[in-house]
Design a protein around this motif. Sequence first.
Motif, PDB file in Angstrom:
ATOM      1  N   LYS A 143       0.816  -1.218   0.000  1.00  0.00           N
ATOM      2  CA  LYS A 143       0.000   0.000   0.000  1.00  0.00           C
ATOM      3  C   LYS A 143       0.848   1.266   0.000  1.00  0.00           C
ATOM      4  O   LYS A 143       0.324   2.365   0.151  1.00  0.00           O
ATOM      5  CB  LYS A 143      -0.911   0.015   1.231  1.00  0.00           C
ATOM      6  N   LEU A 144       2.161   1.124  -0.177  1.00  0.00           N
ATOM      7  CA  LEU A 144       3.043   2.289  -0.094  1.00  0.00           C
ATOM      8  C   LEU A 144       2.995   3.121  -1.370  1.00  0.00           C
ATOM      9  O   LEU A 144       2.995   2.596  -2.485  1.00  0.00           O
ATOM     10  CB  LEU A 144       4.484   1.846   0.174  1.00  0.00           C
ATOM     11  N   ASP A 145       2.965   4.405  -1.198  1.00  0.00           N
ATOM     12  CA  ASP A 145       3.191   5.364  -2.270  1.00  0.00           C
ATOM     13  C   ASP A 145       3.845   6.599  -1.629  1.00  0.00           C
ATOM     14  O   ASP A 145       4.181   6.573  -0.439  1.00  0.00           O
ATOM     15  CB  ASP A 145       1.901   5.717  -3.005  1.00  0.00           C
ATOM     16  N   LYS A 146       4.025   7.644  -2.377  1.00  0.00           N
ATOM     17  CA  LYS A 146       4.732   8.808  -1.837  1.00  0.00           C
ATOM     18  C   LYS A 146       3.980   9.479  -0.692  1.00  0.00           C
ATOM     19  O   LYS A 146       4.582  10.217   0.093  1.00  0.00           O
ATOM     20  CB  LYS A 146       4.990   9.818  -2.958  1.00  0.00           C
ATOM     21  N   ASN A 190       9.142  -2.728  -3.123  1.00  0.00           N
ATOM     22  CA  ASN A 190       8.029  -1.783  -2.964  1.00  0.00           C
ATOM     23  C   ASN A 190       8.513  -0.473  -2.346  1.00  0.00           C
ATOM     24  O   ASN A 190       8.050   0.605  -2.717  1.00  0.00           O
ATOM     25  CB  ASN A 190       6.938  -2.404  -2.084  1.00  0.00           C
ATOM     26  N   VAL A 191       9.453  -0.563  -1.406  1.00  0.00           N
ATOM     27  CA  VAL A 191      10.006   0.639  -0.776  1.00  0.00           C
ATOM     28  C   VAL A 191      10.840   1.430  -1.774  1.00  0.00           C
ATOM     29  O   VAL A 191      10.685   2.656  -1.923  1.00  0.00           O
ATOM     30  CB  VAL A 191      10.854   0.265   0.462  1.00  0.00           C
ATOM     31  N   TYR A 192      11.746   0.750  -2.491  1.00  0.00           N
ATOM     32  CA  TYR A 192      12.655   1.450  -3.404  1.00  0.00           C
ATOM     33  C   TYR A 192      11.902   2.132  -4.541  1.00  0.00           C
ATOM     34  O   TYR A 192      12.276   3.228  -4.982  1.00  0.00           O
ATOM     35  CB  TYR A 192      13.682   0.479  -3.991  1.00  0.00           C
ATOM     36  N   HIS A 193      10.845   1.484  -5.020  1.00  0.00           N
ATOM     37  CA  HIS A 193      10.150   2.012  -6.200  1.00  0.00           C
ATOM     38  C   HIS A 193       9.165   3.124  -5.858  1.00  0.00           C
ATOM     39  O   HIS A 193       8.570   3.699  -6.776  1.00  0.00           O
ATOM     40  CB  HIS A 193       9.443   0.875  -6.940  1.00  0.00           C
ATOM     41  N   VAL A 194       8.988   3.443  -4.581  1.00  0.00           N
ATOM     42  CA  VAL A 194       8.164   4.598  -4.222  1.00  0.00           C
ATOM     43  C   VAL A 194       8.824   5.878  -4.728  1.00  0.00           C
ATOM     44  O   VAL A 194       8.171   6.790  -5.229  1.00  0.00           O
ATOM     45  CB  VAL A 194       7.944   4.662  -2.698  1.00  0.00           C
ATOM     46  N   GLU A 197      12.789  10.576  -1.773  1.00  0.00           N
ATOM     47  CA  GLU A 197      14.211  10.901  -1.662  1.00  0.00           C
ATOM     48  C   GLU A 197      14.736  10.727  -0.237  1.00  0.00           C
ATOM     49  O   GLU A 197      15.849  10.234  -0.025  1.00  0.00           O
ATOM     50  CB  GLU A 197      14.455  12.340  -2.132  1.00  0.00           C
ATOM     51  N   SER A 198      13.955  11.119   0.760  1.00  0.00           N
ATOM     52  CA  SER A 198      14.423  10.995   2.142  1.00  0.00           C
ATOM     53  C   SER A 198      14.540   9.529   2.548  1.00  0.00           C
ATOM     54  O   SER A 198      15.480   9.144   3.265  1.00  0.00           O
ATOM     55  CB  SER A 198      13.476  11.737   3.089  1.00  0.00           C
TER      56      SER A 198
END
Length: 700
Positions: A143-146, A190-194, A197-198
């Motif tokens: 469910k991750l996005d920016k 999933n984390v990397y492709h969000v 930058e931070s």
Amino acid sequence: MWSSFWRSRDRFSLDELRYLIDQLQKVQIVNNDNKNFVIEALRSISELITYGDQHDSNYFDFFMERQVMGEFVRILKVSGTVSISLQLLQTMSIMIQNLKSERAIYYMINNEHINILITYSFDFRNEELLSHYISFLRAISGKLDKNTISLLVKTQNEEVVSFPLYVEAIQFASNEDSMIRTAVRALTLNVYHVGDESVNRFVVKTPQADYFSNLITFFQKQCIYLNGLVSETLKNPNSHTTTAIVNAVDEIEDNLYYISDVISAGIADVGRLITDNILQLLIFPLLLPSLQLDAVNDIQIGASTSLYLLCCILRIVKIKDLANTIAASLFCPPEAFVSDSETTLKGYVPDHGHETQQTENKNVIEVDGCSNNIMPSLSSSSPVHPEDIISKGVSRLTLRDALLSYITAGDDLQVLSSLSMLTTLLQTKELDATMLDALGILPQRKQNKKLLLQQAFVGEDSREDQFFLSGRGFIRDGFSCELDGYLQNLKEQYGVSCSSLEVGTSPSVHRFHVLDALVTLFSRSNISPETLWDGGWLLRQLLLYSEAEFNNQHLELLRDLYKNCTSALLEEARGTWPDLLVTVLCDEWKRCKRAMEAPSPRKELKCMFLPLDKPSFDDVLPSESSFVAGERMCKVVKVFVLLHQLQIFSLGRALPEQPPTCPPSKIPENSRAGNAGLDVSGPKLGSELRLGCVACMIIG
């Protein structure tokens, strides 16, 4: 109290949800008396919330109003049984995976209780509990996005200082259970492709950056395990070890594809970390030295396994700096990658855990009691001479020399491995053309393109003649700028110093070295025809359809080999299977033609290990057996077909669909007429001719 749970009631209703939550809040401690109710209540709540998300928003409103997430955490803390933990993790996973409402997803993630569950001290000695926990973490990552990722991190001065979801997950990256490893890798992707930058800066800081070094260390262990399987199969071939090799190879390639997926996220610092770790933990200390030395840091690994792994890395992990650094490293001696205390003189063609076949090459010298093959030089421009090696020592020989030596003197597996390495380098798009040129494997079509580009920079007048020298011209400055840059980086960043004299040698000399090795390969009778075909494919990629690229010794040796093979074929015509000879010849001609003209080699990399347990009739049956005779006849035909096609190729002609009925050298006039566009029966009025770059027509 618990008997009322089973009374008749509409299962999918707001009243049912209200009742379940009311009863759950009355639980002060979980014991054997109420454990089953709590489990069933947790399961039912997940079903109702999922149902409500799709049909009635009041369900989730009530869920938020009653702060059920806090109740979940409280139940977990007052429970001492694994079954409650299992059901709670499953309940959370089901809800998070199935919620579609953006408002519901935000609430579930933007809640202090979610990080409490993530960091809770579960008893992971229970494998089922660990599996459910990882599934829970993976569900959140889906469910991750920016926007949502910022709800799971803690920041200070706009820098992420805590990210429990990621930190807890990567602790299980090297778990023995492949399903858990796969889930963790999916989470990290999933984390990397969000693209936050931070967060990207957080994952490359210590100690999170250790994840990438641990990843390569785990991969290194898999490589060593594969080498053990290969060595065992060479000693005791059987189907079980071959199956184990296939499984190990599949897992290694899966790991590399995961690394490739990480690179595709486009995080520059992650790419540099992966490049440095692959080089410093795998390639420099283990793979490159094993091309000559038997032992590296007390780890035994074979040259063929190392070459396979290098090929996999180049083909799958698309990093330009990594590819060019590997290629530049081939100009260094193996001793450059090990400490002085570990550097000992081994054979130039090491045993590497299995017996090397008896070499047919006569150019072998003895240095300090070790047999060292020196590639025979068919080219007058070759700088490698036995007397130079004796006087200056074997350490002058580079890893590139080792590759060519395996082709001319190694066993079948070593030859196939070296050919695969050269082919992989040739097909690696991330490699600079000047690097391929330096290695002597720049395809002729790319050579012409390179020279045209060079003319555009330096001026047409000064380089006008260079293009027409079949690519043998050489601009030292352009070549030096590319290769020297990577060699300098090897020295400054990794402490690898290359003092080889070959670095300053013209690429045309290195090109002739490769041609020498390939032509010599075709003279080796102890190499399988299929492997010789791979050598033929590589030769065809390096040359235009012109005999001008061969020197006289090349052409003479190819002609002699062809004559000898023709005699052997005629012997087979008088042998046990004369009635099948023509059929086999036609079939193998088509197969070889397809292999020569294919855009890529005929096999996947993993196939180099598959013939290890392939039985030969010659090993189990008497030499006079018809089966042995048939196998021998097929081998002779395959070699004959290859040499015949190389003859046609060297004369600048296209390969016919069927084997010709006369030797290539007997039909030069017809071939030249065909190339010019003439009918073989003779020119006719109105015929168009192609004479080099000039178009002509016969008008009378």
